[in-house]
Design an enzyme around this catalytic site. Structure first.
Site, mmCIF file in Angstrom:
data_model
loop_
_atom_site.group_PDB
_atom_site.id
_atom_site.type_symbol
_atom_site.label_atom_id
_atom_site.label_comp_id
_atom_site.label_asym_id
_atom_site.label_seq_id
_atom_site.Cartn_x
_atom_site.Cartn_y
_atom_site.Cartn_z
ATOM 1 N N LYS A 78 -19.586 10.253 6.008
ATOM 2 C CA LYS A 78 -20.705 9.827 6.675
ATOM 3 C C LYS A 78 -20.516 10.473 8.260
ATOM 4 O O LYS A 78 -21.591 10.987 8.601
ATOM 5 C CB LYS A 78 -20.710 8.379 7.050
ATOM 6 C CG LYS A 78 -20.818 7.694 5.718
ATOM 7 C CD LYS A 78 -21.773 8.166 4.702
ATOM 8 C CE LYS A 78 -21.786 7.570 3.423
ATOM 9 N NZ LYS A 78 -20.841 8.040 2.375
ATOM 10 N N SER A 108 -18.199 16.259 -9.247
ATOM 11 C CA SER A 108 -18.494 15.034 -8.785
ATOM 12 C C SER A 108 -19.186 14.015 -9.838
ATOM 13 O O SER A 108 -20.619 13.888 -9.898
ATOM 14 C CB SER A 108 -19.587 15.108 -7.689
ATOM 15 O OG SER A 108 -19.979 13.898 -6.952
ATOM 16 N N ASP A 162 -12.897 -1.329 -6.801
ATOM 17 C CA ASP A 162 -13.247 -0.148 -7.803
ATOM 18 C C ASP A 162 -12.497 -0.410 -9.075
ATOM 19 O O ASP A 162 -12.923 0.270 -10.240
ATOM 20 C CB ASP A 162 -12.890 0.977 -7.420
ATOM 21 C CG ASP A 162 -13.867 1.633 -6.173
ATOM 22 O OD1 ASP A 162 -14.768 0.747 -5.808
ATOM 23 O OD2 ASP A 162 -13.913 2.687 -5.928
ATOM 24 N N HIS A 183 -42.813 -3.423 16.757
ATOM 25 C CA HIS A 183 -43.568 -2.233 16.786
ATOM 26 C C HIS A 183 -43.300 -1.384 17.915
ATOM 27 O O HIS A 183 -43.406 -1.943 19.021
ATOM 28 C CB HIS A 183 -45.080 -2.416 16.504
ATOM 29 C CG HIS A 183 -45.876 -1.257 16.570
ATOM 30 N ND1 HIS A 183 -46.161 -0.162 15.441
ATOM 31 C CD2 HIS A 183 -46.841 -0.711 17.513
ATOM 32 C CE1 HIS A 183 -46.802 0.674 15.727
ATOM 33 N NE2 HIS A 183 -47.196 0.527 17.149
ATOM 34 N N GLY A 218 -7.600 2.734 2.514
ATOM 35 C CA GLY A 218 -8.250 3.107 0.969
ATOM 36 C C GLY A 218 -9.040 4.197 1.307
ATOM 37 O O GLY A 218 -9.257 4.826 2.096
ATOM 38 N N THR A 219 -9.516 4.398 0.055
ATOM 39 C CA THR A 219 -10.685 5.590 -0.160
ATOM 40 C C THR A 219 -11.815 5.316 0.916
ATOM 41 O O THR A 219 -12.030 6.406 1.460
ATOM 42 C CB THR A 219 -11.177 5.397 -1.659
ATOM 43 O OG1 THR A 219 -10.426 5.662 -2.608
ATOM 44 C CG2 THR A 219 -12.185 6.352 -1.697
ATOM 45 N N GLY A 246 3.995 -0.177 -5.429
ATOM 46 C CA GLY A 246 3.869 -1.671 -6.196
ATOM 47 C C GLY A 246 3.710 -1.545 -7.418
ATOM 48 O O GLY A 246 2.892 -0.862 -7.867
ATOM 49 N N VAL A 297 -24.508 9.831 -6.624
ATOM 50 C CA VAL A 297 -24.629 9.399 -5.119
ATOM 51 C C VAL A 297 -23.664 10.611 -4.271
ATOM 52 O O VAL A 297 -24.151 11.045 -3.487
ATOM 53 C CB VAL A 297 -24.054 7.910 -4.798
ATOM 54 C CG1 VAL A 297 -23.900 7.639 -3.415
ATOM 55 C CG2 VAL A 297 -24.758 6.772 -5.483
ATOM 56 N N GLU A 357 0.886 -1.172 -0.088
ATOM 57 C CA GLU A 357 0.077 0.203 0.009
ATOM 58 C C GLU A 357 1.010 1.260 -0.151
ATOM 59 O O GLU A 357 1.720 1.285 0.840
ATOM 60 C CB GLU A 357 -0.967 -0.052 1.380
ATOM 61 C CG GLU A 357 -1.812 1.229 1.530
ATOM 62 C CD GLU A 357 -2.497 1.805 0.503
ATOM 63 O OE1 GLU A 357 -2.434 2.696 -0.123
ATOM 64 O OE2 GLU A 357 -3.344 1.011 -0.395
#
Length: 473
Positions: free
Chosen positions: A51, A277, A319, A452, A40-41, A114, A190, A34
């Site tokens: 979030k 985006s 990805d 409920h 990662g992302t 790498g 998104v 890495e």
């Protein structure tokens, strides 16, 4: 220095480290290469930090509206520095935990760049990894199996290249030192929708444009319409069927002027910042793909359903292979790769059975086909919608916008799709995903006793409503 391993993973994001952990559990000697930080992302530039910011925005919006709940909270203000500090603390806690998991599973982590090399004195076949470390030392790692998990990065628009200040991508937005007064977000998918929701809640004046005829075009049309309605209700300016004109870009000390083509009109917009985006592209350059027989299609590594590339000892996940580009999909792909190379028969998945989540306000969650997709595939469909306004828990929460939509086949009663837009929708979409995995019918899901009052009752009611048996409507 040369070192041999059963499995080497190139890339330490969620797809890569999940593959590494599963391979180690199956008795393999494993190393990860890495160039930045493990996680990662998703951990550092995507899921988790965004979030955290969305949660802060949600709390701020709730506090401003607290009088509705009988709570006086005057002079509510934003401490953006503390918001960003909290985001960083959450990320660091998870990062530390991930490093512990690597040690626990005896996975060696190499920090460096790498590159895959072809047949050489180290191995008669391609797949050996050359690692350029920070101090300039070169390591050679020889695997029996290689997993490429190099992830992706934000796409750019020619003429609107990022400068990190006036023109940003999502990576830049996550490290802003202050909130902009106004922003133009280009792309209503998104990521664009999440940032529009968040910044609007923080008090930024938001304009959101999307080239397609509707926001989140991959979702059900009813969901798109409801999302646009609710964003507009909160003050977000939404322009669909709109296209930015990069040649009109003007940068000034105080902001940006950019013209947008919308409904045969050219509309100049003046904003403090622009957030581009428009999706993500695979990180496959500079990693030695050209030294292998791996095939590239439309900018992504081509794999089979076992995650193998054209060189069967080399796998690829996440990805960099395209598809849904979701963290949970990448993790499952990592497990598939690790189990397949270990001689097991892993669970393959159909892409439409992967839950999709959007963490805007309201949240969106879905699994299966949209109504249009189901019809395109020749299904005679029956549908039902149940609105959150029918649920006691939603009214108690003071958040009752949105609905659950269920799509089923008229003849077979197969469950084809479930679409949620409303409070905490992402927290219970897994029930619908499990129903699809087990080939349950809407009636069977409806017979599940939902406690409920809970928000999950919306699924039980919507499933029953397909056959006209809902209790709440």
């Amino acid at each position: 220095m040369t070192q041999a391993y059963d499995v080497i993973v190139l890339g330490g994001g969620i797809g890569g480290y999940t593959a590494a952990i599963r391979a180690a559990q199956l008795g393999k000697s494993v190393a990860i290469v890495e160039q930045d930080k493990l996680g990662g992302t998703c951990l550092h530039k995507g899921c988790i930090p965004s979030k955290s910011l969305l949660r802060s925005a949600e709390v701020y919006a709730l506090m401003k509206d607290s009088r509705r709940f009988g709570v006086e909270a005057d002079q509510v203000r934003i401490d953006f520095g503390q918001i960003m500090s909290r985001k960083s603390a959450v990320v660091e806690q998870l990062h530390s935990g991930l490093q512990y998991v690597m040690k626990k599973n005896k996975i060696t982590v190499y920090r460096g760049i790498g590159r895959v090399i072809g047949p050489s004195i180290f191995s008669p076949r391609s797949g050996t990894v050359s690692v350029e470390q920070e101090d300039g030392e070169i390591l050679t790692l020889v695997p029996e199996r290689l997993v490429i998990a190099t992830g992706s990065r934000p796409r750019t628009i020619p003429g609107l290249e990022r400068d990190g200040e006036r023109i940003m991508n999502s990576d830049d937005a996550l490290v802003m030192d202050r909130l902009p007064q106004s922003i133009l977000i280009i792309g209503g998918g998104v990521i664009g929708v999440e940032w529009a929701s968040m910044l609007s809640d923080f008090g930024t004046e938001v304009t959101l444009i999307e080239y397609a005829p509707r926001l989140v075009p991959g979702e059900d049309e009813d969901v798109s319409r409801e999302l646009e309605r609710l964003l507009k209700k909160r003050g977000v300016k939404v322009m669909t069927g709109a296209k930015a004109m990069p040649e009109t870009l003007e940068k000034h000390e105080s902001g940006v002027i950019l013209t947008v083509e919308h409904k045969d009109r050219q509309v100049p917009l003046t904003v403090e910042r622009v957030l581009v985006s428009v999706g993500r592209q695979a990180n496959i350059e500079g990693i030695g793909i050209e030294n292998t027989d791996i095939k590239i299609e439309n900018g992504y590594i081509r794999v089979n359903d076992a995650m193998q590339t054209a060189e069967l000892h080399i796998y690829a996940v996440g990805d960099c292979i395209g598809g849904l580009q979701l963290a949970h999909a990448a993790a499952h792909e990592g497990i598939i790769a690790a189990e397949h190379m270990s001689g097991l028969e892993p669970h393959r998945y159909a892409q439409h059975q992967v839950p999709r989540c959007i963490y805007s306000r309201p949240e969106i969650a879905s699994v299966g086909w949209t109504e249009a997709q189901a019809k395109e595939r020749g299904h005679q469909v029956k549908t039902a919608k149940v609105h959150f306004k029918a649920l006691g828990k939603a009214l108690v929460y003071g958040d009752s916008d949105g609905f659950a939509k269920v799509i089923a086949d008229k003849e077979t009663n197969d469950l084809l799709g479930v679409h949620l837009i409303g409070p905490h929708a992402t927290d219970y979409i897994a029930e619908a995903a499990l129903a699809q995995l087990l080939n349950a019918t809407p009636w069977e899901v409806g017979q599940t006793i939902h406690p409920h009052p809970t928000l999950s009752e919306i699924l039980g009611e919507a499933m029953l409503a397909v056959d006209g048996k809902a209790i709440s409507i």
